[in-house]
Design an enzyme around this catalytic site. Sequence first.
Site, PDB file in Angstrom:
ATOM      1  N   ASP A  63     -84.394  -0.177 -67.776  1.00 26.76           N
ATOM      2  CA  ASP A  63     -84.151  -1.293 -66.866  1.00 26.76           C
ATOM      3  C   ASP A  63     -85.441  -2.103 -66.792  1.00 26.76           C
ATOM      4  OD1 ASP A  63     -83.859  -3.059 -64.805  1.00 26.76           O
ATOM      5  OD2 ASP A  63     -83.054  -1.609 -63.363  1.00 26.76           O
ATOM      6  N   CYS A  69     -82.352  -2.894 -52.078  1.00 28.20           N
ATOM      7  CA  CYS A  69     -81.342  -2.337 -52.996  1.00 28.20           C
ATOM      8  C   CYS A  69     -81.841  -1.052 -53.665  1.00 28.20           C
ATOM      9  CB  CYS A  69     -80.903  -3.338 -54.061  1.00 28.20           C
ATOM     10  SG  CYS A  69     -80.157  -4.813 -53.396  1.00 28.20           S
ATOM     11  N   HIS A  76     -83.214   0.882 -58.697  1.00 25.63           N
ATOM     12  CA  HIS A  76     -82.411  -0.131 -58.005  1.00 25.63           C
ATOM     13  C   HIS A  76     -80.962   0.349 -58.054  1.00 25.63           C
ATOM     14  CE1 HIS A  76     -80.357  -4.037 -57.570  1.00 25.63           C
ATOM     15  NE2 HIS A  76     -81.485  -4.541 -57.127  1.00 25.63           N
ATOM     16  N   GLN A 119     -87.928  -5.896 -63.977  1.00 30.68           N
ATOM     17  CA  GLN A 119     -89.199  -6.235 -63.330  1.00 30.68           C
ATOM     18  C   GLN A 119     -90.355  -6.302 -64.324  1.00 30.68           C
ATOM     19  OE1 GLN A 119     -89.438  -7.241 -60.265  1.00 30.68           O
ATOM     20  NE2 GLN A 119     -87.363  -6.723 -59.603  1.00 30.68           N
ATOM     21  N   LYS A 124     -84.584 -13.819 -63.055  1.00 35.15           N
ATOM     22  CA  LYS A 124     -85.891 -13.338 -62.600  1.00 35.15           C
ATOM     23  C   LYS A 124     -86.991 -13.787 -63.552  1.00 35.15           C
ATOM     24  CE  LYS A 124     -83.976  -9.045 -60.687  1.00 35.15           C
ATOM     25  NZ  LYS A 124     -83.971  -9.040 -59.232  1.00 35.15           N
TER      26      LYS A 124
HETATM   27  C1  LIG Z   1     -85.193  -3.086 -61.151  1.00 34.37           C
HETATM   28  C2  LIG Z   1     -83.950  -3.907 -61.016  1.00 34.37           C
HETATM   29  N1  LIG Z   1     -82.847  -3.558 -61.686  1.00 34.37           N
HETATM   30  C3  LIG Z   1     -81.716  -4.273 -61.614  1.00 34.37           C
HETATM   31  C4  LIG Z   1     -81.621  -5.401 -60.839  1.00 34.37           C
HETATM   32  C5  LIG Z   1     -80.333  -6.154 -60.785  1.00 34.37           C
HETATM   33  O1  LIG Z   1     -80.472  -7.461 -61.245  1.00 34.37           O
HETATM   34  P1  LIG Z   1     -79.303  -8.525 -61.014  1.00 34.37           P
HETATM   35  O2  LIG Z   1     -78.992  -8.498 -59.556  1.00 34.37           O
HETATM   36  O3  LIG Z   1     -79.888  -9.801 -61.472  1.00 34.37           O
HETATM   37  O4  LIG Z   1     -78.150  -8.090 -61.855  1.00 34.37           O
HETATM   38  C6  LIG Z   1     -82.748  -5.815 -60.114  1.00 34.37           C
HETATM   39  C7  LIG Z   1     -82.681  -7.014 -59.245  1.00 34.37           C
HETATM   40  O5  LIG Z   1     -83.043  -7.003 -58.084  1.00 34.37           O
HETATM   41  C8  LIG Z   1     -83.934  -5.049 -60.207  1.00 34.37           C
HETATM   42  O6  LIG Z   1     -85.040  -5.409 -59.527  1.00 34.37           O
END
Ligand SMILES: Cc1ncc(COP(=O)(O)O)c(C=O)c1O
Lengths: 145, 416
Positions: free
Chosen positions: B206, B372, B129, B209, B232
């Site tokens: 990270d 993203c 992401h 998910q 999430k």
């Molecule tokens: C794998 C992953 N990393 C990071 C993020 C970023 O999360 P946030 O936008 O809540 O900071 C997301 C959110 O879409 C994600 O799916």
Amino acid sequence: MELDSLYQEVILDHYKKPHHKGLPAGEIQVHHVNPNCGDEITLSLEIKDGVFVDLTWDGVGCSISQASASIMGDLVSGKTVAQAAEVLREFTELMQSKGNILGNEEVLEDAIALAGVSKFPARVKCALLGWMAFKDAAIQNGAEI
Amino acid sequence: MSSILDVATIKRDFPIFNEEMRGGKRLVFLDSAATSQKPIQVLDAERNFYTTSNAAVHRGSYYLAERASEVFENSRQKVADFLGVAPEEIVFTKSATESLNLLAVSFERGTGSLAIGPGDEIVVSELEHHANLLPWQQLAKRTGATLKWFEMEQDGSLDLSAMDRVITSKCKIVAITHQSNVLGSVPDLAPIIAATHAVGALFVLDACQSVPHQPIDVRALGADFMVFSGHKALGPTGVGVLWGRAEILNAMEPFLYGGSMIETVTMTGATWAPAPKKFEAGVPNMAQVVGLGAALDYLSNVGMANIHLWELELTQYALDGLKAIEGVRVVGPQGIIDRGGVISFTIAGLHPHDVGQVMDQYGVAVRTGHHCAWPLIRKLGLTGTTRASFYLYNDFSDVDIFLESVVGARDYFGKR
Ligand SMILES: Cc1ncc(COP(=O)(O)O)c(C=O)c1O
């Protein structure tokens, strides 16, 4: 279905057979993207004797962005800068209308089929992508638009 | 079909499912990978904080401030218990994005073994992401370090054949996702983490998910840092988590400066409080932190193992259904091995934006576009996908409506 007001026949026709699409190599003047969805457009044009000529574009995108660019090409080609500015102004106003106006058919012709887009806020940027690329290219060619 | 979860009862806890969508349709929410819906227990916990305990935490000496601090720290304990770590290792941020930026900025300011500079290497993957790519890409730019990455295969796994070239003795940080937010694929992290530690580098996970969807033991995984977003995981927006091994957190430089993060201050200098306070400058998002505690309670009550199994059942059912639809192509992993409850697909000749628009007419909420993760989408040779993601409040009838809407999208354009 509400959807049919968005995807009018005219739009799907332009989507399937876009006009002015296909750029001669090395002709790119502007490149615009919609960062929300990744849609992209490249566009080039010329101004001869105060009239827009040789507008071509290429790009990837949804039916709305592709059809809108196709219709835009029809509407501004052969127009003077002042006439094209009027079309651009009317179209922008239509897109911002949230479904409250129908659009001036005399000026907008096929583009009034895009009126339904203004009821779907997430899609307005799609419809405007080609038009904003046109505006940018016009300004780069010295037009006051 | 006997069910792992009692979804009908669970659904009643989520007021959003009473809302009507376009055309009076019920909501089929398949975008939990972007953000989850919130149960009433979480909303009540937030409201309850404001109505019974609101005061600035860690400051006042009065009763209410003590109460606020207590419920706030209780939440930290809940997060720690959920992850199987110590509460001193839990830093509250505003999001996973902020957690990752905190790490990158702190490393930029780092000294000794935590310093990053020219000649050093930072490793990510093509699955990431933007939130786990850009902080590292820009850190490398600012410090003169080199960004390297593992390449992605078409099935959403990582190509580990180049392990020795990607992770070298110059490597300082490896930051990789636990599960792709686009494809649902789960990369094989064990060999990567082993290689990271073999060269003395640190591993950042990270877990955006994964933490909301399955049991996690970060220590057993061997990560040094882990991040996720509360929103999430049934929690409120505005609260994220950074977990880090205590000894590393304590050696790191702060990210934001201000109230609550200091030990002493003079006009010309300051010393920092121990972690996690060092990283929590200013009055935090208190009600949201408390809400996250309630969210994790809710998840624990349902059971993370059950949630995981349930999502995989839905995923298998949806995959079977999608593959039976002519013109539809599932992108990434084709089965439920090494994947979570996320499915990306394309429909021949159709743009994802148009697909999502028609599905919306059925009350189906899916995400369309590059999610993203633009480098991943480019690698697949696509401009975008349509993505469905499942959670504990989805059931088989949701998947049926989803499949019906996919056929509807294909035919809407196909027949005209
Ligand atoms: C794998 C992953 N990393 C990071 C993020 C970023 O999360 P946030 O936008 O809540 O900071 C997301 C959110 O879409 C994600 O799916």
